[in-house]
Design a protein around this motif. Structure first.
Motif, mmCIF file in Angstrom:
data_model
loop_
_atom_site.group_PDB
_atom_site.id
_atom_site.type_symbol
_atom_site.label_atom_id
_atom_site.label_comp_id
_atom_site.label_asym_id
_atom_site.label_seq_id
_atom_site.Cartn_x
_atom_site.Cartn_y
_atom_site.Cartn_z
ATOM 1 N N GLY A 221 0.818 -1.216 0.000
ATOM 2 C CA GLY A 221 0.000 0.000 0.000
ATOM 3 C C GLY A 221 0.847 1.259 0.000
ATOM 4 N N LEU A 222 2.038 1.202 0.610
ATOM 5 C CA LEU A 222 2.913 2.369 0.622
ATOM 6 C C LEU A 222 3.392 2.698 -0.789
ATOM 7 N N LEU A 223 3.690 1.664 -1.569
ATOM 8 C CA LEU A 223 4.145 1.897 -2.940
ATOM 9 C C LEU A 223 3.038 2.533 -3.779
ATOM 10 N N ARG A 224 1.797 2.174 -3.504
ATOM 11 C CA ARG A 224 0.688 2.791 -4.218
ATOM 12 C C ARG A 224 0.657 4.288 -3.938
ATOM 13 N N VAL A 225 0.901 4.648 -2.678
ATOM 14 C CA VAL A 225 0.900 6.061 -2.305
ATOM 15 C C VAL A 225 2.066 6.783 -2.965
ATOM 16 N N VAL A 226 3.265 6.168 -2.905
ATOM 17 C CA VAL A 226 4.451 6.778 -3.508
ATOM 18 C C VAL A 226 4.217 7.041 -4.988
ATOM 19 N N ARG A 227 3.565 6.102 -5.655
ATOM 20 C CA ARG A 227 3.346 6.217 -7.094
ATOM 21 C C ARG A 227 2.445 7.393 -7.432
ATOM 22 N N SER A 228 1.581 7.783 -6.513
ATOM 23 C CA SER A 228 0.622 8.848 -6.797
ATOM 24 C C SER A 228 1.132 10.231 -6.411
ATOM 25 N N GLU A 253 23.048 -1.251 3.833
ATOM 26 C CA GLU A 253 22.404 -2.396 3.186
ATOM 27 C C GLU A 253 20.902 -2.150 3.035
ATOM 28 N N ILE A 254 20.288 -1.618 4.083
ATOM 29 C CA ILE A 254 18.845 -1.337 4.036
ATOM 30 C C ILE A 254 18.561 -0.229 3.027
ATOM 31 N N ASP A 255 19.425 0.791 3.009
ATOM 32 C CA ASP A 255 19.250 1.889 2.056
ATOM 33 C C ASP A 255 19.284 1.364 0.624
ATOM 34 N N ALA A 256 20.264 0.506 0.331
ATOM 35 C CA ALA A 256 20.391 -0.059 -1.014
ATOM 36 C C ALA A 256 19.181 -0.934 -1.347
ATOM 37 N N TYR A 257 18.692 -1.668 -0.356
ATOM 38 C CA TYR A 257 17.534 -2.541 -0.577
ATOM 39 C C TYR A 257 16.287 -1.719 -0.930
ATOM 40 N N ILE A 258 16.055 -0.653 -0.167
ATOM 41 C CA ILE A 258 14.872 0.184 -0.413
ATOM 42 C C ILE A 258 14.956 0.835 -1.790
ATOM 43 N N ARG A 259 16.120 1.383 -2.106
ATOM 44 C CA ARG A 259 16.260 2.040 -3.412
ATOM 45 C C ARG A 259 16.169 1.009 -4.546
ATOM 46 N N GLY A 260 16.577 -0.213 -4.270
ATOM 47 C CA GLY A 260 16.423 -1.270 -5.268
ATOM 48 C C GLY A 260 14.954 -1.598 -5.509
ATOM 49 N N ILE A 261 14.170 -1.657 -4.426
ATOM 50 C CA ILE A 261 12.725 -1.889 -4.562
ATOM 51 C C ILE A 261 12.090 -0.776 -5.393
ATOM 52 N N ALA A 263 13.526 1.121 -7.607
ATOM 53 C CA ALA A 263 13.958 0.991 -9.001
ATOM 54 C C ALA A 263 13.163 -0.104 -9.710
ATOM 55 N N ASP A 264 12.961 -1.230 -9.021
ATOM 56 C CA ASP A 264 12.198 -2.329 -9.615
ATOM 57 C C ASP A 264 10.766 -1.907 -9.932
ATOM 58 N N GLN A 265 10.231 -1.021 -9.104
ATOM 59 C CA GLN A 265 8.857 -0.552 -9.293
ATOM 60 C C GLN A 265 8.782 0.688 -10.184
ATOM 61 N N GLU A 266 9.933 1.050 -10.792
ATOM 62 C CA GLU A 266 10.006 2.220 -11.678
ATOM 63 C C GLU A 266 9.572 3.500 -10.966
ATOM 64 N N LEU A 267 10.020 3.628 -9.711
ATOM 65 C CA LEU A 267 9.752 4.814 -8.896
ATOM 66 C C LEU A 267 11.057 5.577 -8.691
ATOM 67 N N PRO A 268 10.981 6.877 -8.346
ATOM 68 C CA PRO A 268 12.211 7.653 -8.136
ATOM 69 C C PRO A 268 13.078 7.039 -7.042
ATOM 70 N N THR A 269 14.367 6.915 -7.318
ATOM 71 C CA THR A 269 15.288 6.326 -6.342
ATOM 72 C C THR A 269 16.090 7.377 -5.574
ATOM 73 N N ASP A 270 15.966 8.639 -5.970
ATOM 74 C CA ASP A 270 16.744 9.692 -5.311
ATOM 75 C C ASP A 270 15.923 10.441 -4.265
ATOM 76 N N VAL A 271 14.910 9.788 -3.704
ATOM 77 C CA VAL A 271 14.137 10.406 -2.630
ATOM 78 C C VAL A 271 14.947 10.321 -1.338
ATOM 79 N N PRO A 272 14.736 11.236 -0.392
ATOM 80 C CA PRO A 272 15.491 11.179 0.865
ATOM 81 C C PRO A 272 15.051 10.009 1.739
#
Length: 647
Positions: A221-228, A253-261, A263-272
């Motif tokens: 559900g969080l990804l749905r919000v991010v996408r909008s 490691e967690i930072d890289a994992y989140i940004r990888g998720i 990227a996989d979802q075609e969402l901005p990866t340069d968010v704080p």
């Protein structure tokens, strides 16, 4: 006065969302600056959107307001089982829809029995209080003991729609509303809709994740919000790093994992992404060292020691807050709380405060210009007054421009709407084709292996709407720029003023609302499990495909209807209102100039304005105000540029 009222009512909306047990409410308390103000043990099934209004205008005689669902809202959940129940019926899943209604009916019966005759009195009403306490809040926003009607926890939580609390704090320079939300994964109740409606108005959204389970299945559900949302609205806060075994090594490691998720979802990866601990934040803010967990404090000491090597490194270039380079280089504020506050403050200024101030400044400049034109025409010592025929012609010209602009806006909206709705329909059709192909690709393969890729569907639907919401305001904006130029030409002709004292600023186009229906739990999110339940029953492939067709068709109809009513129609109504207001103001200004041609009206204006000398004084004062507003506009542009570089 409307501009003053608008300034006084301005506030930054900050929403915190996250999964259960991510420490979201504890973080909210730390941000507010009041420990334990909001109860932190809240079940998302019955919890409530709680808005803390900081330094805003308070309702008369109240610092706490609790609004309840209306009778119709309460009953609608049972009548159709909500939107999902409606889709289930359309797709032929009558048994599942009945099961959904029975679940909700049982919950409602328990609530009505607990509240007794007070239940009907509460529906559609509100409770207001001069003050509030954690014990009181538990009654309205926390899960209670259903077997004990006298228990204070959760007595009204099932029927509470929203909770609004009002406090004053010197921590926030700009009036701010911080919203603690119950989550976005409630498929049956209206809670999800209420939560998403609150997110629809948010300026800054803080997505709170738990360091030990960042992006679990609950966080879909969080990804749905991010996408909008727009990228500049988003902040991730990874909480509870004090519970990690080795925070210094695990954080990157967690930072890289989140940004990888992302990227996989075609969402901005340069968010704080800020890493921290609400527990450490409370200790830093409120001095609660005595209550600190010894293990947690040991983790803090170890992390501080690991970061000491960076403390004296003067050669390190500054990095933006929320980047992994910034996170690993900092030896202070390991709680992340102050970084979060600073980032919220920076976004409040750059993305919300400055643009709002610039907009009001522009409109104030127009008012001053209009007043200068009026006074200039009232001055009998000057011979620049426009003739009545010229002004009447200018009014007719502006009225014609008004009609043309509205027609042009409607034409652009209809064209963009056709493209959007066609794209949404094609997306559903392509999704259905893909899933049918997946089901029939391998003859003899067990159907239980099939699972529809709903997130890809949602991603493409969001992409279609994003294109619509980005391109339409540009098209409308071009029309509005042309409108301002034509109105400017009408003024220039009738005023015959070589210094062009009156300058018409173009309107700013509004943006289409966020597509809340695409952020909700889609019928397919739930109904794919219904289809899965069918598969072990050895149903024929043709029967399954028929069910899938009906389900996708039913959902597409619901989404298209909601996009039309909640997004397109609302955008059209707001745009019409903005354009009408713009032209009405200018037509009224031209009509005032006509009135000055009448001797009696002219003399009345002179009396009201203090005759010629008074007019000259006012002209000089308004000119000074105009210069001041121009200087303010220049300073805002400079501050925006400086803040952008700093962040």
């Amino acid at each position: 006065m409307s501009l003053i009222d608008e300034l006084e009512s301005f506030a930054i909306h900050v929403s915190l969302i996250g999964q259960v047990k991510a420490g979201k409410t504890a973080l909210t308390n730390a941000l507010i600056g009041k420990p334990n103000m909001l109860p932190s043990d809240v079940n998302p099934w019955t919890s409530v959107v709680t808005s803390v209004h900081i330094n805003t205008t308070k309702p008369a005689g109240a610092n706490a307001v609790f609004n309840f669902f209306t009778t119709q809202e309460w009953l609608s959940m049972v009548e159709a089982g909500g939107t999902l129940g409606e889709a289930a019926n359309r797709a032929g899943f009558a048994a599942e829809a009945n099961q959904m209604r029975n679940q909700i009916r049982e919950m409602q019966q328990r609530t009505e029995q607990r509240l007794g005759r007070n239940f009907n009195l509460l529906m559609g009403g509100q409770h207001t209080f001069m003050g509030f306490s954690p014990t009181m809040l538990q009654k309205y926003v926390c899960l209670g003991d259903e077997t004990d009607a006298s228990a204070p926890e959760g007595r009204y939580a099932d029927v509470t729609k929203t909770a609004d609390l009002y406090i004053d704090s010197d921590r926030y320079r700009v009036p701010t509303i911080i919203q603690d939300t119950p989550g976005v994964n409630d498929p049956f109740l209206m809670r999800e809709t209420v939560t998403l409606n609150s997110l629809g108005n948010t300026d800054i959204c803080v997505l709170v994740l738990s360091a030990q389970q960042s992006f679990s299945t609950v966080d879909v559900g969080l990804l749905r919000v991010v996408r909008s949302l727009k990228k500049q609205q988003i902040i991730f806060f990874v909480n509870r790093i004090d519970e990690l075994s080795n925070p210094n090594e695990q954080i990157p490691e967690i930072d890289a994992y989140i940004r990888g998720i992302l990227a996989d979802q075609e969402l901005p990866t340069d968010v704080p992404i800020i890493f921290g601990s609400a527990v450490w934040g409370e200790i830093a803010s409120f001095g609660m060292n005595a209550t600190g967990n010894p293990v947690s404090m040991d983790k803090l000491d170890a992390l501080a020691a690991a970061r000491k090597q960076y403390a004296n490194d003067k050669s390190t270039e500054p990095h933006p807050i929320g980047s992994i380079a910034y996170t690993l280089a900092k030896a202070q504020d390991l709680s992340g709380l102050f970084d979060l506050r600073n980032l919220i403050a920076a976004k409040s200024r750059m993305d919300n405060g400055f643009p709002k101030l610039a907009n009001i400044t522009q409109r104030a400049r127009e008012i001053v210009s209009s007043s200068l034109a009026f006074l200039d025409q009232s001055d009998v010592t000057e011979l620049r007054r426009a003739d009545e025929v010229g002004i009447t012609g200018a009014i007719a010209r502006v009225e014609a421009v008004h009609e043309k602009v509205q027609q042009s806006c409607q034409t652009e909206l209809k064209a963009a709407t056709r493209v959007l709705l066609s794209s949404i329909s094609d997306t559903y059709s392509n999704f259905l084709d893909h899933e049918e192909e997946a089901l029939t690709a391998e003859t003899g393969a067990p159907l239980t292996d099939w699972k529809p890729n709903i997130e890809v569907l949602r991603r493409r639907l969001m992409a279609s709407y994003a294109k619509f919401s980005e391109t339409l305001p540009i098209k409308i904006g071009e029309i509005l720029i042309g409108a301002a130029q034509e109105v400017q030409g009408a003024y220039d002709e009738v005023l015959n003023n070589p210094v062009k004292i009156f300058h018409v600023e173009p309107l700013q186009s509004n943006c289409p609302p966020k597509p809340l229906c695409l952020m909700k739990t889609l019928p397919l999110d739930i109904s794919s499990s219904w289809l899965s339940n069918w598969m072990p029953k050895k149903v024929k492939l043709t029967s399954l495909l028929r069910k899938l067709n009906k389900l996708v068709e039913a959902e597409a109809m619901l989404v298209l209807a909601e996009i039309q009513s909640d997004c397109i129609d609302d955008f059209a109504a707001e745009n019409t209102m903005i354009v009408d207001g713009f032209f009405e103001d200018h037509i009224r200004g031209l009509k005032n100039l006509v009135l000055l041609r009448d001797k009696g009206q002219h003399e009345h204006a002179l009396d009201a304005l203090g005759m010629e000398n008074g007019i000259k004084v006012r002209l000089e004062t308004l000119s000074e105000i105009s210069d001041g507003l121009n200087a303010l506009a220049t300073r805002i542009d400079a501050d925006l540029h400086e803040t952008a570089e700093a962040t």
